[in-house]
Design a protein around this motif. Structure first.
Motif, mmCIF file in Angstrom:
data_model
loop_
_atom_site.group_PDB
_atom_site.id
_atom_site.type_symbol
_atom_site.label_atom_id
_atom_site.label_comp_id
_atom_site.label_asym_id
_atom_site.label_seq_id
_atom_site.Cartn_x
_atom_site.Cartn_y
_atom_site.Cartn_z
ATOM 1 N N ALA A 22 0.770 -1.396 -0.011
ATOM 2 C CA ALA A 22 -0.004 0.027 0.064
ATOM 3 C C ALA A 22 0.964 1.372 -0.124
ATOM 4 N N GLU A 23 1.961 1.204 0.861
ATOM 5 C CA GLU A 23 2.779 2.293 1.003
ATOM 6 C C GLU A 23 3.607 2.755 -0.588
ATOM 7 N N MET A 24 3.988 1.612 -1.169
ATOM 8 C CA MET A 24 4.583 1.894 -2.573
ATOM 9 C C MET A 24 3.604 2.211 -3.507
ATOM 10 N N ARG A 25 2.280 1.761 -3.334
ATOM 11 C CA ARG A 25 1.447 2.224 -4.579
ATOM 12 C C ARG A 25 0.960 3.603 -4.166
ATOM 13 N N ALA A 26 1.074 4.138 -3.035
ATOM 14 C CA ALA A 26 0.842 5.501 -2.850
ATOM 15 C C ALA A 26 2.086 6.490 -3.544
ATOM 16 N N VAL A 27 3.198 5.877 -3.567
ATOM 17 C CA VAL A 27 4.245 6.561 -4.492
ATOM 18 C C VAL A 27 3.986 6.467 -5.740
ATOM 19 N N ALA A 28 3.736 5.417 -6.261
ATOM 20 C CA ALA A 28 3.329 5.343 -7.682
ATOM 21 C C ALA A 28 2.293 5.976 -8.138
ATOM 22 N N ASP A 29 1.204 6.092 -7.175
ATOM 23 C CA ASP A 29 0.098 7.069 -7.581
ATOM 24 C C ASP A 29 0.637 8.457 -7.808
ATOM 25 N N ALA A 30 1.411 8.754 -6.851
ATOM 26 C CA ALA A 30 1.979 10.465 -6.921
ATOM 27 C C ALA A 30 2.705 10.411 -8.032
ATOM 28 N N PHE A 31 3.074 9.815 -9.235
ATOM 29 C CA PHE A 31 3.782 10.001 -10.452
ATOM 30 C C PHE A 31 2.828 9.434 -11.479
ATOM 31 N N ASP A 32 1.465 9.039 -10.897
ATOM 32 C CA ASP A 32 0.665 8.503 -11.962
ATOM 33 C C ASP A 32 1.177 7.153 -12.737
ATOM 34 N N ALA A 33 1.884 6.490 -11.945
ATOM 35 C CA ALA A 33 2.641 5.478 -12.469
ATOM 36 C C ALA A 33 2.175 3.987 -12.175
#
Length: 249
Positions: A63-74
């Protein structure tokens, strides 16, 4: 670096991308697409809480990694290996070839090939090897081979591992602030670091970026070394150059 390139971070664990987050912010601002791949589940990552089982820990880190990815629309992929017990085998090489092809990778950031953590070392070497085969049809499943292998930059592992930076990416104050925010999305790992050292990763990275920036007389910078293996060598224009006036805020 021309517009529209696919930049893929391939690291062992959820949070290892922290050493190139400022550069990723600058690349995203320039219009390039970002992707994240973690080789392990991060299931041992809540190391100081004996009440958390491995599946729960892996879920937290996912979940934490997905939050970072979401910040990049990645897009984010996890290859699901066991944290702390990574080794290279045929399945890992196939998986890395596949994921690099699926992401249509042009440029890859990964670990330096010497490091304090064996998962990092295995990932660096496996990525370097797998990248070569991404453009060879006999190695690629489903006819998705790349036109050419992705180019590779290694991130700074910290002092003591034979890494001498050759490429520097300056960061403005806005990049530094945003990088700190993104690192702290890995809340569980901030807690781990405070237990170990009394301060978190964001504080440590800010200090390191200022130290590297001082070498080129800017406020902060991230540092890299290029892969020198044939057909995987990047060029200096793959990285952002001097800050534009509107970036240095």
């Amino acid at each position: 670096m021309s517009e529209g390139k696919n930049v893929v971070c391939v690291f062992a664990h959820q949070d290892d991308e922290m050493r190139c987050l400022g550069t990723l912010l600058r690349l995203r601002q320039a219009g390039h697409r970002i992707g994240f791949v973690c080789v392990t589940r991060g299931d041992k990552g809540l190391a100081y809480d004996p009440n958390v089982d491995f599946d729960t820990a892996a879920g937290v880190r996912d979940a934490e990694m997905r939050a970072v990815a979401d910040a990049f629309d990645a897009e984010y992929r996890c290859l699901g290996r066991e944290d702390g017990f990574l080794y290279e085998d045929a399945a890992l090489r196939h998986d890395l070839i596949d994921v690099l092809c699926q992401f249509r990778a042009d440029l890859v950031f990964t670990h330096w090939t010497e490091d304090y953590n064996s998962d990092h070392v295995v990932t660096a070497r496996a990525v370097t090897d797998a990248a070569l085969f991404t453009s060879i049809p006999s190695f690629v499943r489903n006819g998705t081979e790349l036109v050419s292998p992705p180019r590779i930059f290694y991130v700074h592992p910290g002092d003591g591992y034979g890494f001498e930076a050759t490429h520097f990416v300056p960061l403005g104050p806005a990049h530094q602030r945003r990088k700190t925010e993104l690192i702290r999305l890995h809340r569980s790992q901030m807690d781990v670091m405070r237990t170990m050292r009394g301060r978190d990763y964001a504080d440590e990275m800010a200090d390191e970026d200022r130290r590297q920036g001082a070498r080129m007389l800017v406020s902060a910078a991230e540092t890299f070394r290029p892969c020198l293996a044939e057909r995987r060598v990047p060029v200096s224009t793959d990285l952002p150059g001097e800050l534009e006036p509107d970036e240095d805020q």
